[in-house]
Scaffold this motif. Structure first.
Motif, mmCIF file in Angstrom:
data_model
loop_
_atom_site.group_PDB
_atom_site.id
_atom_site.type_symbol
_atom_site.label_atom_id
_atom_site.label_comp_id
_atom_site.label_asym_id
_atom_site.label_seq_id
_atom_site.Cartn_x
_atom_site.Cartn_y
_atom_site.Cartn_z
ATOM 1 N N ALA A 316 0.808 -1.222 0.000
ATOM 2 C CA ALA A 316 0.000 0.000 0.000
ATOM 3 C C ALA A 316 0.842 1.273 0.000
ATOM 4 O O ALA A 316 0.315 2.363 -0.263
ATOM 5 C CB ALA A 316 -0.917 0.013 1.225
ATOM 6 N N ASP A 317 2.147 1.173 0.265
ATOM 7 C CA ASP A 317 3.006 2.350 0.441
ATOM 8 C C ASP A 317 3.466 2.902 -0.907
ATOM 9 O O ASP A 317 4.651 2.852 -1.263
ATOM 10 C CB ASP A 317 4.208 1.988 1.308
ATOM 11 C CG ASP A 317 5.051 3.199 1.686
ATOM 12 O OD1 ASP A 317 4.575 4.340 1.462
ATOM 13 O OD2 ASP A 317 6.181 3.010 2.174
ATOM 14 N N ALA A 318 2.519 3.449 -1.670
ATOM 15 C CA ALA A 318 2.834 3.962 -3.009
ATOM 16 C C ALA A 318 3.756 5.170 -2.979
ATOM 17 O O ALA A 318 4.357 5.525 -4.005
ATOM 18 C CB ALA A 318 1.543 4.313 -3.739
ATOM 19 N N ALA A 319 3.905 5.808 -1.819
ATOM 20 C CA ALA A 319 4.779 6.978 -1.724
ATOM 21 C C ALA A 319 6.252 6.598 -1.608
ATOM 22 O O ALA A 319 7.132 7.449 -1.750
ATOM 23 C CB ALA A 319 4.373 7.828 -0.514
ATOM 24 N N HIS A 320 6.526 5.346 -1.347
ATOM 25 C CA HIS A 320 7.926 4.924 -1.205
ATOM 26 C C HIS A 320 8.633 5.060 -2.550
ATOM 27 O O HIS A 320 8.082 4.690 -3.594
ATOM 28 C CB HIS A 320 7.992 3.472 -0.726
ATOM 29 C CG HIS A 320 9.349 3.058 -0.260
ATOM 30 N ND1 HIS A 320 10.366 2.725 -1.135
ATOM 31 C CD2 HIS A 320 9.883 2.954 0.994
ATOM 32 C CE1 HIS A 320 11.451 2.414 -0.458
ATOM 33 N NE2 HIS A 320 11.186 2.541 0.839
ATOM 34 N N PRO A 321 9.864 5.599 -2.555
ATOM 35 C CA PRO A 321 10.553 5.823 -3.836
ATOM 36 C C PRO A 321 10.819 4.547 -4.632
ATOM 37 O O PRO A 321 11.017 4.614 -5.854
ATOM 38 C CB PRO A 321 11.870 6.496 -3.416
ATOM 39 C CG PRO A 321 12.031 6.187 -1.956
ATOM 40 C CD PRO A 321 10.645 6.101 -1.415
ATOM 41 N N ALA A 324 7.466 0.720 -6.883
ATOM 42 C CA ALA A 324 7.234 -0.066 -8.094
ATOM 43 C C ALA A 324 8.104 -1.323 -8.106
ATOM 44 O O ALA A 324 7.664 -2.394 -8.551
ATOM 45 C CB ALA A 324 7.507 0.776 -9.334
ATOM 46 N N GLU A 325 9.330 -1.209 -7.624
ATOM 47 C CA GLU A 325 10.209 -2.378 -7.557
ATOM 48 C C GLU A 325 9.727 -3.349 -6.485
ATOM 49 O O GLU A 325 9.763 -4.570 -6.679
ATOM 50 C CB GLU A 325 11.638 -1.943 -7.241
ATOM 51 C CG GLU A 325 12.292 -1.070 -8.306
ATOM 52 C CD GLU A 325 13.633 -0.547 -7.836
ATOM 53 O OE1 GLU A 325 14.413 -1.346 -7.276
ATOM 54 O OE2 GLU A 325 13.899 0.655 -8.023
ATOM 55 N N ARG A 326 9.300 -2.810 -5.367
ATOM 56 C CA ARG A 326 8.894 -3.675 -4.256
ATOM 57 C C ARG A 326 7.650 -4.479 -4.571
ATOM 58 O O ARG A 326 7.564 -5.659 -4.199
ATOM 59 C CB ARG A 326 8.697 -2.831 -2.992
ATOM 60 C CG ARG A 326 10.009 -2.343 -2.402
ATOM 61 C CD ARG A 326 9.813 -1.636 -1.081
ATOM 62 N NE ARG A 326 11.089 -1.420 -0.413
ATOM 63 C CZ ARG A 326 11.225 -0.872 0.797
ATOM 64 N NH1 ARG A 326 10.140 -0.492 1.466
ATOM 65 N NH2 ARG A 326 12.418 -0.723 1.322
ATOM 66 N N ILE A 327 6.673 -3.894 -5.239
ATOM 67 C CA ILE A 327 5.461 -4.657 -5.516
ATOM 68 C C ILE A 327 5.697 -5.694 -6.616
ATOM 69 O O ILE A 327 4.864 -6.582 -6.823
ATOM 70 C CB ILE A 327 4.259 -3.756 -5.865
ATOM 71 C CG1 ILE A 327 4.485 -2.981 -7.154
ATOM 72 C CG2 ILE A 327 3.924 -2.848 -4.707
ATOM 73 C CD1 ILE A 327 3.246 -2.253 -7.646
#
Length: 508
Positions: A316-321, A324-327
């Protein structure tokens, strides 16, 4: 510790809590469930001669009796053999013979299929039969058999895509470690929660029964016996706090139904996905449609459901830089295991480099049933060698590339199918895709893409080529695009790439 102690514990403390539902209809509370389990265990012992360590198979689609049979087997100190109910009769026959099953528990609609597999040679216990009802209603309850943590509790047979299926020996310790890992890394469970078995109970979904048993939550078997998006929406609305395990293809179908029907999703609590790649675009659509309800897990039968997890907070943490890589990753190691990425000499590779995933911890299997060679090949130096290719970043997030056997080597270069699949799914008309390698005299292998389209015009090869060239190196571009009505899948929704490769061989 016998894993069925979790049921016994809850039945003592919360006897009148609703336990099992068939759709919205209550089947029994926890006191009744434990009583039935003890009586069926008594029947297995007295009428079928089942002793501690004997194997008892379950050949059944999802139904309330599945939970009763599973726990009764453990209660009696026997070893459960959950069998994929979609297996061919020859495959079932192999599992029964290899495991040395003494009894086969079977649902009525599969009785003839079991007989075709030679199950008449075993004691058959048919759900709902006169013998079953006599055991449930009038049988002598058996005291729970004491088991050591490292005693085998279950034999889970692998899919056999690389040869004969192997029986993974899952111990009571393994199942307890998997249960505890659910609480630490997947989701907390409360009494008002409900686990719905929309995916096969013979596989990963069934393993989540233990965590919900421990907390006295509800267990819901859909009336359809499987995955039906409309039915799940109705169950979420009527029962509420609904959790389920689903393959990514199932998530895709559920999200598509909710989008089209504009259904209310408040009744869904948690959707745990795994068992295959969840493509980034599909996950974005799921989040937009259903909100922060998703958790990803990565595991194998050899380390059931418990290698890594991608928590809902991270998804859910779309603000993390690096969101996109994490999901696109499968998350971080579960708290109960260690995970490394190593080279062919089992040396840990540097951050970001590719290697094989290995894992150790209490969730790792004891070995393969009656197969020392495979055990020694897979369990080496205290580590489970998964055969999966991945990289790990500096923060411990693991990104799978492919099964080592699915990597395509073309002109000496490694091509990871998932990378190509992610790109092709960016096309709005492509709903599903699977990429495999085809033998080629000049290149060794070439890339072939099988595609399923949605509504509208089918894209031509030039359009798909252009899409690929915009995102990946030219040598990774498919040599051929094959449009099909559906991709071959197993009962768990996982694409059978071995079958796709067989299609190519037959087409040559």
């Amino acid at each position: 510790m016998n894993i069925s102690q979790l049921l016994h514990r809850t039945a003592l403390a919360h006897r009148e809590r609703p336990a099992v539902f068939a759709g919205t209809q209550l089947v029994c509370d926890y006191r009744t469930l434990a009583d039935r389990v003890a009586r069926i265990a008594g029947h297995l012992r007295e009428s079928c001669g089942v002793r501690s360590g004997d194997r008892v198979a379950i050949f059944s689609a999802n139904c309330p009796q599945y939970l009763e049979a599973l726990h009764a087997i453990h209660w009696a100190g026997a070893i459960s053999v959950p069998v994929n109910y979609k297996l061919h009769s020859k495959e079932l026959a192999y599992v029964l013979e290899n495991s040395g099953a003494r009894v086969v528990c079977v649902s009525p609609e599969l009785h003839d299929s079991a007989l075709d597999a030679g199950a008449a040679a075993y004691d058959l216990l048919v759900f709902g039969s006169a013998a079953w009802q006599a055991a449930v209603n009038d049988g002598n309850p058996l005291a729970m058999e004491d088991k050591r943590p490292d005693d085998v509790a279950s034999l889970f047979y692998t899919s056999g895509t690389t040869g004969r299926p192997k029986g993974v020996m899952q111990t009571h310790r393994n199942l307890l470690a998997t249960t505890m890992a659910y609480f630490t890394d997947v989701d907390d469970v409360q009494m008002h929660d409900a686990m719905v078995y929309a995916a096969p109970m013979s596989h990963g979904a069934g393993l989540y029964n233990y965590a919900h048993m421990l907390r006295g939550a509800k267990h819901v078997v859909p009336v359809s016996g499987g995955f039906d998006p409309a039915e799940l929406v109705e169950l979420a609305a009527s029962i509420g706090h609904l959790s389920l395990f689903a393959a990514p293809t199932m998530v895709h179908r559920l999200v598509d139904h909710i989008r089209r029907s504009r259904a209310d999703v408040d009744g869904f609590k948690t959707i745990v996905y795994g068992g295959g790649p969840m493509y980034v675009e599909d996950l974005r659509n799921a989040l937009d449609t259903m909100g922060q309800k998703f958790v990803q897990i990565y595991g194998q039968g050899e380390c059931p459901m418990t290698i890594t997890a991608l928590a809902r907070e991270q998804i859910a943490d779309a603000a993390h830089p690096r969101w996109a890589e994490r999901i696109a990753s499968v998350g971080k190691a579960h708290a109960s295991v260690e995970v490394r990425v190593v080279d062919t000499d089992d040396r840990q590779v540097p951050v970001g480099e590719l290697g094989e995933v290995i894992v150790r911890g209490d969730a790792v299997m004891a070995g393969y049933w009656a197969n020392e060679a495979a055990t020694h090949s897979t369990l080496r130096n205290g580590w489970l060698h998964t055969g999966d290719v991945a990289s790990m970043d500096a923060d411990g997030f693991l990104t799978l590339r492919d099964r080592s056997k699915d990597v395509i080597i073309s002109g000496g270069s490694n091509i990871y199918p998932r990378e190509v699949e992610e790109v092709l799914l960016l096309h709005p008309q492509i709903s599903e895709v699977a990429v495999v390698g085809q033998r080629d005299a000049d290149w060794g292998e070439v890339v072939i893409a099988f595609l399923v389209t949605g509504e509208g015009a089918r894209p031509d090869d030039a359009e798909l080529d252009a899409l690929c060239l915009d995102h990946i190196a030219r040598f990774k571009r498919p040599k051929s695009y094959r449009f099909v009505d559906a991709l071959p899948k197993n009962s768990y929704g996982k694409v059978l790439k071995t079958e796709l490769r067989n299609w190519l061989v037959k087409a040559d």
